[in-house]
Design an enzyme around this catalytic site. Structure first.
Site, PDB file in Angstrom:
ATOM      1  N   LYS A   1       0.872  -1.179   0.000  1.00  0.00           N
ATOM      2  CA  LYS A   1       0.000   0.000   0.000  1.00  0.00           C
ATOM      3  C   LYS A   1       0.908   1.228   0.000  1.00  0.00           C
ATOM      4  CE  LYS A   1      -4.463   1.065   0.478  1.00  0.00           C
ATOM      5  NZ  LYS A   1      -5.648   0.394  -0.037  1.00  0.00           N
TER       6      LYS A   1
ATOM      7  N   VAL B   1     -24.955   4.201  -0.235  1.00  0.00           N
ATOM      8  CA  VAL B   1     -25.250   3.868  -1.632  1.00  0.00           C
ATOM      9  C   VAL B   1     -24.422   4.770  -2.554  1.00  0.00           C
ATOM     10  CG1 VAL B   1     -27.419   2.615  -1.607  1.00  0.00           C
ATOM     11  CG2 VAL B   1     -27.467   5.069  -1.233  1.00  0.00           C
ATOM     12  N   GLY B   2     -23.108   4.642  -2.398  1.00  0.00           N
ATOM     13  CA  GLY B   2     -22.176   5.327  -3.292  1.00  0.00           C
ATOM     14  C   GLY B   2     -21.905   4.434  -4.488  1.00  0.00           C
TER      15      GLY B   2
ATOM     16  N   VAL C   1     -20.191   1.565  -4.897  1.00  0.00           N
ATOM     17  CA  VAL C   1     -20.420   0.127  -4.714  1.00  0.00           C
ATOM     18  C   VAL C   1     -21.872  -0.147  -4.315  1.00  0.00           C
ATOM     19  CG1 VAL C   1     -19.762  -1.954  -3.444  1.00  0.00           C
ATOM     20  CG2 VAL C   1     -18.017  -0.282  -4.037  1.00  0.00           C
TER      21      VAL C   1
HETATM   22  P1  NAD Z   1     -18.226   5.961  -2.150  1.00  0.00           P
HETATM   23  O1  NAD Z   1     -17.511   7.122  -1.531  1.00  0.00           O
HETATM   24  O2  NAD Z   1     -18.581   6.022  -3.591  1.00  0.00           O
HETATM   25  O3  NAD Z   1     -19.589   5.681  -1.351  1.00  0.00           O
HETATM   26  C1  NAD Z   1     -19.689   5.724   0.034  1.00  0.00           C
HETATM   27  C2  NAD Z   1     -21.091   6.224   0.359  1.00  0.00           C
HETATM   28  O4  NAD Z   1     -21.268   6.121   1.768  1.00  0.00           O
HETATM   29  C3  NAD Z   1     -21.315   7.688  -0.029  1.00  0.00           C
HETATM   30  O5  NAD Z   1     -22.507   7.817  -0.768  1.00  0.00           O
HETATM   31  C4  NAD Z   1     -21.397   8.393   1.330  1.00  0.00           C
HETATM   32  O6  NAD Z   1     -22.268   9.534   1.307  1.00  0.00           O
HETATM   33  C5  NAD Z   1     -21.946   7.290   2.211  1.00  0.00           C
HETATM   34  N1  NAD Z   1     -21.710   7.431   3.644  1.00  0.00           N
HETATM   35  C6  NAD Z   1     -20.638   7.961   4.289  1.00  0.00           C
HETATM   36  N2  NAD Z   1     -20.795   7.880   5.627  1.00  0.00           N
HETATM   37  C7  NAD Z   1     -21.995   7.250   5.829  1.00  0.00           C
HETATM   38  C8  NAD Z   1     -22.706   6.852   6.990  1.00  0.00           C
HETATM   39  N3  NAD Z   1     -22.241   7.070   8.214  1.00  0.00           N
HETATM   40  N4  NAD Z   1     -23.891   6.216   6.809  1.00  0.00           N
HETATM   41  C9  NAD Z   1     -24.387   5.980   5.572  1.00  0.00           C
HETATM   42  N5  NAD Z   1     -23.762   6.346   4.445  1.00  0.00           N
HETATM   43  C10 NAD Z   1     -22.584   6.978   4.577  1.00  0.00           C
HETATM   44  O7  NAD Z   1     -17.319   4.684  -1.806  1.00  0.00           O
HETATM   45  P2  NAD Z   1     -17.366   3.256  -2.508  1.00  0.00           P
HETATM   46  O8  NAD Z   1     -16.315   3.185  -3.535  1.00  0.00           O
HETATM   47  O9  NAD Z   1     -18.769   2.914  -2.841  1.00  0.00           O
HETATM   48  O10 NAD Z   1     -16.852   2.320  -1.298  1.00  0.00           O
HETATM   49  C11 NAD Z   1     -17.693   1.997  -0.219  1.00  0.00           C
HETATM   50  C12 NAD Z   1     -16.915   1.173   0.817  1.00  0.00           C
HETATM   51  O11 NAD Z   1     -16.447  -0.035   0.204  1.00  0.00           O
HETATM   52  C13 NAD Z   1     -15.670   1.853   1.389  1.00  0.00           C
HETATM   53  O12 NAD Z   1     -15.502   1.436   2.732  1.00  0.00           O
HETATM   54  C14 NAD Z   1     -14.547   1.290   0.546  1.00  0.00           C
HETATM   55  O13 NAD Z   1     -13.312   1.314   1.233  1.00  0.00           O
HETATM   56  C15 NAD Z   1     -15.029  -0.127   0.349  1.00  0.00           C
HETATM   57  N6  NAD Z   1     -14.474  -0.776  -0.847  1.00  0.00           N
HETATM   58  C16 NAD Z   1     -14.687  -0.234  -2.061  1.00  0.00           C
HETATM   59  C17 NAD Z   1     -14.166  -0.850  -3.189  1.00  0.00           C
HETATM   60  C18 NAD Z   1     -14.408  -0.290  -4.566  1.00  0.00           C
HETATM   61  O14 NAD Z   1     -14.179  -1.016  -5.559  1.00  0.00           O
HETATM   62  N7  NAD Z   1     -14.874   0.941  -4.700  1.00  0.00           N
HETATM   63  C19 NAD Z   1     -13.421  -2.040  -3.065  1.00  0.00           C
HETATM   64  C20 NAD Z   1     -13.236  -2.596  -1.795  1.00  0.00           C
HETATM   65  C21 NAD Z   1     -13.774  -1.947  -0.680  1.00  0.00           C
END
Ligand code: NAD
Length: 359
Positions: free
Chosen positions: A80, A181-182, A184
């Site tokens: 990392k 609901v971002g 992923v």
């Molecule tokens: P993202 O930033 O697109 O979405 C995160 C969402 O969570 C946002 O809409 C945000 O407003 C919301 N949020 C933040 N705090 C919150 C809370 N307390 N309650 C409810 N909603 C809240 O991120 P992402 O890429 O969708 O990733 C989501 C999670 O999955 C992260 O923890 C990330 O580390 C993990 N992850 C993502 C990937 C990937 O491929 N993107 C891979 C492995 C792990």
């Protein structure tokens, strides 16, 4: 922090401090293990409050990648990187290219990808200085944003949990609460709609909630109440530490299966989950779809092959749940043992391997 003591504690192979006076770059690359193959992990660009905080973060994350790659059956190790600073103000092309030259100098022992504070266009810039980068644009031969692949993997982990608990992988009629609901979470909800699941969503972003509720006719719950909704599966897809000594006793789900990294707040959580009779599918097993997808770039990206491998998360999750049940151990311990066993079994044959492996 006593750096060498800390590095020795978890047997890191190499920690590189990168400094470039001209661009102001301050970065740390941590390689935890290359026993299964080159280390792969994203570059986090974050305004850390101290150098100790940055170092601890990169070390913890690099070790996590070793376990994630090993459990997913990839021929990759764990690494990392962190860039210290505010990406809004300090991210420039010159700084990214200076950073990329440090990545290149490691000769493939560390391969980077996007993470918090870095984006696909940033990876495209890094690609101009080094081939040791993944998650670049499809026009450059990359696989693009891994979020859809991650969501696809979470779906298959849910199906494995459904078989384990209810004897069928059918999620039709199951009530799933997706918190966050971002990128992923949104893609996951789309899959769950196709599965005819009943869906409740929550997010701190009003527009994200509106999008999910509008597009998919999902019910909505306030973010602070999402974990306490009575449902079949609670799926944390926002930030880490959703499961902690305060939230776990309030859970009213049968299982937790989500994409968020580092869902467990502290070491007491597995025991608390057990007491609450909630089945926990370990986060790094569940959310490996993204890394499986970008790892395919190293062979020349093929979406069909990548998604075939992502479906393997069903089998890995099943293996972990069955081992935990058979041995009477927490699922997180079963997942760690699976990863450690694979590293142990394969490390002997990796000793004379070149950094990039077979060409
Ligand atoms: P993202 O930033 O697109 O979405 C995160 C969402 O969570 C946002 O809409 C945000 O407003 C919301 N949020 C933040 N705090 C919150 C809370 N307390 N309650 C409810 N909603 C809240 O991120 P992402 O890429 O969708 O990733 C989501 C999670 O999955 C992260 O923890 C990330 O580390 C993990 N992850 C993502 C990937 C990937 O491929 N993107 C891979 C492995 C792990």
């Amino acid at each position: 922090m006593q750096v060498f003591d800390r590095v020795n504690e978890d047997a890191y192979e190499q920690v590189v401090f990168c400094h470039d006076r001209g661009t102001g770059l301050r970065a740390i690359i941590a390689i935890h293990s290359t026993r299964l193959g080159p280390s792969l992990g994203g570059t986090r660009f974050f305004p850390y409050t101290s150098e100790d905080e940055a170092l601890e973060d990169v070390l913890r994350l690099a070790k996590g990648m070793t376990y994630k790659a090993a459990a997913a059956g990839l021929d990759l190790g764990g690494g990392k990187a962190v860039i210290l600073g505010d990406p809004q103000r300090q991210k420039t092309e010159a700084l990214l290219r200076a950073y990329a030259r440090f990545v290149d100098s490691l000769g493939g022992r560390y391969i980077t990808a996007e993470d918090v504070g870095t984006t696909q266009p940033d990876m495209d810039i890094i690609k101009r200085e080094t081939r040791h980068v993944t998650g670049v644009s499809p026009s450059l031969g990359g696989s693009g944003d891994p979020s859809a692949a991650t969501a696809y993997g979470v779906l298959h982990a849910m199906k494995a949990v459904a078989v384990h608990l209810w004897g069928s992988s059918d999620l039709g009629g199951r009530h799933v609460v997706v918190s966050g609901v971002g990128k992923v979470g949104q893609a996951l909800v789309r899959h769950l709609v196709e599965e005819r699941a009943d869906i409740t969503v929550s997010d701190i972003s009003e527009s994200a909630v509106q999008r999910a509720a509008g597009d998919f006719a999902a019910a909505v719950v306030a973010p602070e109440k999402a974990h306490a909704v009575a449902c079949d599966i609670y799926s944390p897809c926002a930030m880490g530490r959703a499961l902690n000594p305060r939230t776990i006793p309030e859970l009213r789900c049968a299982a937790v299966v989500g994409a968020a990294n580092n869902q467990l707040d502290d070491p007491s959580c597995p025991e608390l989950l057990d007491q609450a009779e909630v089945l926990y599918a370990p986060d790094y097993v569940v959310n490996a779809g993204g890394i499986i997808n970008i790892a395919e770039e190293l062979k020349g990206y093929n979406r069909q092959r990548a998604y075939g491998r992502i479906r393997g998360i069903f089998a890995t999750t099943t293996l972990v749940l069955q081992a935990a049940a058979a041995e009477g151990i927490p699922t997180v311990v079963a997942a760690d043992r699976l990863a450690e066993r694979r590293i142990e079994q394969l490390s002997a044959v990796q000793l004379i391997r070149t950094p990039l492996g077979p060409t």
